[in-house]
Design a protein around this motif. Structure first.
Motif, short mmCIF file in Angstrom:
data_model
loop_
_atom_site.label_atom_id
_atom_site.label_comp_id
_atom_site.label_asym_id
_atom_site.label_seq_id
_atom_site.Cartn_x
_atom_site.Cartn_y
_atom_site.Cartn_z
N THR A 106 -15.34 24.72 76.52
CA THR A 106 -15.98 24.25 77.96
C THR A 106 -17.65 24.12 77.97
N GLU A 107 -18.13 24.05 76.73
CA GLU A 107 -19.66 23.80 76.71
C GLU A 107 -20.08 22.52 76.18
N PRO A 108 -21.18 22.32 76.01
CA PRO A 108 -21.55 21.03 75.09
C PRO A 108 -21.31 21.34 73.62
N PHE A 109 -20.67 20.13 72.99
CA PHE A 109 -20.47 20.14 71.48
C PHE A 109 -20.51 18.84 70.93
N VAL A 110 -20.15 18.86 69.59
CA VAL A 110 -20.03 17.49 68.86
C VAL A 110 -18.88 17.41 68.27
N VAL A 111 -18.12 16.49 68.03
CA VAL A 111 -17.04 16.19 66.97
C VAL A 111 -17.44 15.49 65.99
N ALA A 112 -17.06 15.71 64.83
CA ALA A 112 -17.20 15.01 63.78
C ALA A 112 -16.37 14.90 62.53
N THR A 113 -15.89 13.50 62.22
CA THR A 113 -14.84 13.39 61.33
C THR A 113 -15.34 12.98 59.90
N ASP A 114 -14.61 13.12 58.90
CA ASP A 114 -15.31 12.39 57.76
C ASP A 114 -15.03 11.02 57.51
N ALA A 115 -15.95 10.07 57.54
CA ALA A 115 -16.01 8.89 57.38
C ALA A 115 -16.14 8.26 56.01
N ARG A 116 -16.10 9.13 55.11
CA ARG A 116 -16.31 8.71 53.57
C ARG A 116 -17.76 8.06 53.44
N VAL A 120 -20.40 10.30 58.69
CA VAL A 120 -19.50 11.10 59.51
C VAL A 120 -19.35 10.21 60.69
N TYR A 121 -17.94 10.04 61.34
CA TYR A 121 -17.98 9.65 62.50
C TYR A 121 -18.19 10.65 63.64
N TRP A 122 -18.96 10.52 64.76
CA TRP A 122 -19.27 11.70 65.56
C TRP A 122 -19.31 11.12 67.04
N ALA A 136 -20.03 7.14 66.78
CA ALA A 136 -21.22 6.60 66.01
C ALA A 136 -20.75 6.79 64.78
N VAL A 137 -21.34 6.08 63.73
CA VAL A 137 -21.18 6.57 62.14
C VAL A 137 -22.48 6.57 61.63
N ASP A 138 -22.84 7.95 60.86
CA ASP A 138 -24.21 8.03 60.37
C ASP A 138 -24.06 8.98 59.13
N ARG A 139 -25.10 8.96 58.60
CA ARG A 139 -25.10 10.27 57.32
C ARG A 139 -25.41 11.40 57.95
N PRO A 140 -24.95 12.32 57.57
CA PRO A 140 -25.25 13.82 58.07
C PRO A 140 -26.48 14.09 58.10
N ALA A 141 -27.24 13.79 57.20
CA ALA A 141 -28.87 14.40 57.12
C ALA A 141 -29.59 13.66 58.03
N ASP A 142 -29.18 12.43 58.57
CA ASP A 142 -30.05 11.71 59.82
C ASP A 142 -29.60 12.46 60.98
N LEU A 143 -28.68 13.18 61.10
CA LEU A 143 -28.43 13.98 62.51
C LEU A 143 -28.89 15.41 62.53
#
Length: 219
Positions: A106-116, A120-122, A136-143
């Motif tokens: 019920t609070e703000p959050f993010v969803v991330a799946t493995d995009a290989r 990640v897709y997030w 979006a699709v990004d490298r985790p380090a960039d997020l």
């Protein structure tokens, strides 16, 4: 309503049947290499458990991704084939939305799946039903600056938990067709428009035509 939901956009091959009020049956098997092999038996199993035949289905909902090309298209092609054979509507839902709904947050959050490819897709959510950003699709380090300490769910968040430091491990890592079906049923009952059943890839498929490929045609 008898809603058949399926999703193959994550390593989970998942199917559920929903009668507009509750989930009647669900199947989920996690195997990223056997989407095509596992999906139809899962549909048969869910229908048998619920005591219904395929021709009783009134609507189909399918996760449209984002997800890897090969797995994602298995679910989409199957949904389209069922829809054409039965003459029933096929609805699309973002796979990340299903994971968000299953979290119950019920609070703000993010969803991330493995995009290989170490990506990640997030997407960001205001709560379990409200997506705030486009997938979006990004490298985790960039997020890192955006997601550090923010509640996060999904296999991508678990895999890169040094970046997604607010991982909620009690939430499902992979898609649940039961959550997808419940979300779709609520949206349809409220008169909300769902997505068309078209794939959300976000990037080009892994398989590419070689750069120096020559077409040879007979004379």
């Amino acid at each position: 309503m008898l809603l058949l939901a399926l999703d193959t956009a994550t390593p989970a091959v998942t199917v559920a049947l929903h009668d507009g009020t509750r989930v009647l049956a669900e199947s989920r098997q996690v195997d990223a290499r056997r989407h095509g092999e596992l999906l139809l038996p899962a549909v048969d199993r869910v229908l048998a458990e619920a005591g219904h035949k395929l021709d009783a289905v009134s609507d189909i909902v399918v996760g449209v991704g984002p997800g890897p090309y090969t797995g994602l298209r298995v679910g989409l092609v199957t949904a389209a084939t069922f829809g054409a054979a039965l003459g029933v509507p096929v609805h699309g839902l973002c796979t990340l939305d299903g994971l968000a709904y299953a979290s119950g947050l019920t609070e703000p959050f993010v969803v991330a799946t493995d995009a290989r490819r170490k990506e990640v897709y997030w997407a960001r959510y205001g709560d379990a039903r409200t997506r705030l950003t486009e997938p979006a699709v990004d490298r985790p380090a960039d997020l890192a600056d955006q997601v550090a300490g923010v509640p996060a769910v999904g296999a991508g968040a678990v895999l890169y938990d040094t970046v997604f430091t607010g991982v909620r491990r009690e939430a499902p890592e992979h898609q649940s067709a039961a959550a997808l079906a419940e979300l779709a049923a609520r949206k349809l009952a409220a008169g909300e428009e769902l997505l068309p059943p078209r794939p959300l890839y976000l990037r080009r498929p892994d398989a590419q035509v070689p750069a120096n490929y020559k077409v040879v045609t007979p004379r």
